[in-house]
Design a protein around this motif. Structure first.
Motif, short mmCIF file in Angstrom:
data_model
loop_
_atom_site.label_atom_id
_atom_site.label_comp_id
_atom_site.label_asym_id
_atom_site.label_seq_id
_atom_site.Cartn_x
_atom_site.Cartn_y
_atom_site.Cartn_z
N ALA A 90 42.16 34.41 38.41
CA ALA A 90 41.10 34.05 39.35
C ALA A 90 41.46 32.77 40.11
N GLY A 120 44.44 33.47 42.46
CA GLY A 120 44.03 34.28 43.59
C GLY A 120 43.30 33.45 44.64
N SER A 121 42.38 32.61 44.20
CA SER A 121 41.66 31.75 45.16
C SER A 121 42.59 30.73 45.79
N ALA A 166 37.57 35.43 47.20
CA ALA A 166 38.59 35.63 46.17
C ALA A 166 37.99 35.49 44.78
N SER A 168 37.69 38.51 41.83
CA SER A 168 38.11 38.39 40.43
C SER A 168 36.95 38.66 39.48
N VAL A 177 44.30 38.16 46.39
CA VAL A 177 43.94 38.51 45.02
C VAL A 177 44.75 39.72 44.55
N TRP A 186 47.30 39.60 41.40
CA TRP A 186 47.02 40.44 40.24
C TRP A 186 48.21 41.31 39.88
#
Length: 462
Positions: free
Chosen positions: A3, A6-7, A31, A35, A133, A137
Motif C-alpha cells: 500500500a 503503491g501510493s 492508490a 490497496s 498500484v 503489486w
C-alpha cells in the motif's frame, strides 16, 4: 508495504509529470483506496476488479465533481452512493470491493471540493494511481492464495521454534532465570498473536477441504505449547540439590526431548516423534522419576508432538494451494461468517443498507449543523461504524472505539502536522507512515486503526 509503495509510486509519477497539489492528493488517496478495496488473492481476479474499479471510480468522482456546487444534491447523492455501496456486498467479494471504490471516489470529490473543469486532470490522476498500484503489486512480491497462508504458517512455525528453544534453555539451566522466563513469555505471546491471523484469514477467504480443520489443529498446538511452557517453568523454579543426580538426569532428558522436537526435519511426523521417544526415553514406562514437576512435563511433550502430527508438514500445510470450493465474504463491509443460513444472511444483506443509509442521513443533518463544509466526514463515520457488525451491541462497541480513536487521532495527526509545518517531504513521509500503520494494525484493534486513519486525514487537510 504494498500500500505504501503503491501510493509512493503514484505520487512520484504525478510529481514527475508536474501535477499540482489537488491531483497529487487524488492520486495518493486513490492508490490507498485501491490497496484497501482489493480483497482477491488470485492475480487474475485482482486484474478484473481493478479493471472494473477504474471506470467506476472515474464515474463516481465525476458525479461528485458535478454536484459539488449544489450541496443539497451532493448530500442526497452521497446517501444513494452509500446505499449502493453497502447493497453491493450481496454480489460477493467483488461487489463489495466495487462498492468501496464508488463510495471512496465520491468522498474524495467532496474532500477536495472538485469542480467539473478539473475532471481531466483528476481523471488522469486516478488512472495513474491504478497503474502504479497494479505495477507495484505485480512487481514487488504478489500475494497469492497459496503464498499468503504459507507465510502465515511459516510465522507460526518460527514462533513455535523459538518457544521450544527457550524452553530447552530454561530446563537445561536448572534454575529460575527471570530473563529467560520473560523471554519465553514474550515468545508465547507472539505465538498466541499469530493464531488469530491464521483464523481470520481462513474465515475471510475461501476454505477448501484440506484447510477447514486447520484452525482446530493450530489451536491444539497452541494449547499444548502453552501447557508445556507452564509445566517447564514450574519445574525450572524447583530448587535442585547438588547431589540429586536423578533430578539432573530427568531435566537433561526433558531438554533433549524438547530439542529433538524442535529439530525434527519435518514437524509432527510420526516416525520422528516415535524415534525421539525411543532414543530419549525407551518408552513411557521408562521415564525418569525425578521431582514431582519434571516427570509431569513428559506427557505435555507427547501431547505437543501428537498435535504437530495432526497439523502436518512445516512449510506446506495440507490443503494450501488447492482450488477453493466454498466462497466466503471478506469482513470489510460484510457480515462475519457466523451464520451459514442463506435466508438469514439475505435478510441481513437487505436490512443493513437501509440501516446505514438512515444513519448516514442523520449524520448528514448533524454534520451540516456542526460544519456545513465538512459534513461528509460524518457520513464516512456512519458507514465505517456499521462495517462488519451484526448486532446492536457490536455497533455500540464499534462506535465507542471509533470515537476514542478519532479523538486521539485528531490530536496525534494535527500535532505531528504542526511539528513538520510546511515541509513537504516531511509531511509526505508522515502520510506514508500513517498509511503503513493503518494497514499494519490488526483489524480487531479498530481504535488504533482509527488513530492512523484520522491522523492521515488530518495531515492531508494540512
Amino acid at each position: 508495504m504494498r500500500a505504501v509503495l503503491g501510493s509512493a509510486a503514484a505520487l512520484a509519477v504525478l510529481t514527475a509529470l508536474g501535477a499540482p497539489e489537488t491531483p497529487l492528493v487524488v492520486g495518493g488517496l486513490t492508490a490507498m483506496t485501491t490497496s484497501l478495496a482489493i480483497s482477491d488473492l488470485h492475480p487474475r481476479d485482482q486484474l478484473i476488479t481493478l479493471g472494473l474499479g477504474a471506470p467506476l471510480s472515474l464515474a463516481s468522482l465525476a458525479a461528485g465533481a458535478v454536484l459539488t456546487p449544489y450541496p443539497t444534491a451532493a448530500k442526497l447523492s452521497f446517501l444513494a452512493v452509500t446505499y449502493l455501496a453497502v447493497q453491493a456486498r450481496r454480489f460477493g467479494p467483488r461487489g463489495l470491493d466495487l462498492g468501496i471504490f464508488g463510495f471512496m471516489a465520491f468522498l474524495l470529490s467532496q474532500f477536495i471540493q472538485a469542480r467539473a473543469d478539473q475532471l481531466p486532470r483528476l481523471g488522469a490522476s486516478v488512472l495513474v494511481a491504478f497503474g502504479a498500484v497494479t505495477t507495484v503489486w505485480y512487481c514487488a512480491g504478489p500475494i497469492t492464495e497459496a503464498g499468503a497462508p504459507r507465510w502465515l504458517r511459516h510465522a507460526f512455525d518460527v514462533r513455535l521454534h523459538d518457544i521450544l528453544r527457550d524452553m530447552a534453555s530454561v530446563v537445561a539451566a536448572g534454575q529460575d532465570d527471570g530473563t529467560r522466563n520473560r523471554s519465553l513469555q514474550d515468545r508465547l505471546d507472539r505465538l498466541h498473536a499469530s493464531v488469530p491471523l491464521i483464523e481470520d484469514f481462513l474465515d475471510e477467504r475461501a476454505v477448501d477441504e484440506g484447510t477447514e480443520d486447520l484452525p482446530r489443529h493450530i489451536g491444539r498446538v497452541e494449547v499444548a505449547a502453552q501447557r508445556l511452557t507452564v509445566l517447564t517453568v514450574r519445574a525450572a523454579r524447583t530448587p535442585v540439590a547438588r547431589n540429586d543426580l536423578a533430578e539432573r538426569t530427568a531435566r537433561q532428558r526433558l531438554a533433549q526431548r524438547i530439542r529433538a522436537l524442535r529439530h525434527q526435519p519435518t514437524v509432527g511426523t510420526a516416525c520422528a516423534s516415535e524415534q525421539c521417544e525411543e532414543r530419549c526415553e525407551g518408552g513411557p514406562a521408562n521415564r525418569p522419576t525425578g521431582s514431582a514437576h519434571v516427570p509431569g512435563c513428559f506427557p505435555a511433550v507427547d501431547e505437543l508432538a501428537a498435535a504437530l502430527r495432526f497439523l502436518g508438514q512445516r512449510g506446506r500445510p495440507a490443503g494450501f494451494g488447492t482450488p477453493p470450493h466454498k466462497p466466503a465474504p471478506p469482513t470489510f463491509g460484510a457480515v462475519p461468517r457466523r451464520d451459514t443460513d442463506t435466508e438469514s444472511l439475505a435478510r441481513q444483506a437487505t436490512r443493513q443498507p437501509f440501516q446505514v443509509t438512515t444513519a448516514s442521513a442523520l449524520a448528514v443533518a448533524g454534520g451540516h449543523l456542526l460544519s456545513p463544509h465538512l459534513w461528509y466526514w460524518a457520513v464516512v463515520t456512519a458507514w465505517v461504524v456499521f462495517i462488519g457488525t451484526e448486532s446492536t451491541g457490536e455497533v455500540l462497541l464499534h462506535s465507542a472505539r471509533r470515537l476514542a480513536g478519532t479523538v486521539l487521532g485528531v490530536v496525534f495527526g494535527y500535532g505531528l502536522a504542526a511539528l513538520v509545518g510546511g515541509d513537504g517531504p516531511a509531511l509526505l513521509i508522515l502520510l506514508l507512515l500513517c498509511m503503513f500503520g493503518m494497514f499494519y494494525t490488526p483489524s480487531q484493534a479498530c481504535w488504533a486503526v482509527t488513530i492512523f486513519i484520522t491522523a492521515h486525514s488530518a495531515c492531508c487537510s494540512r
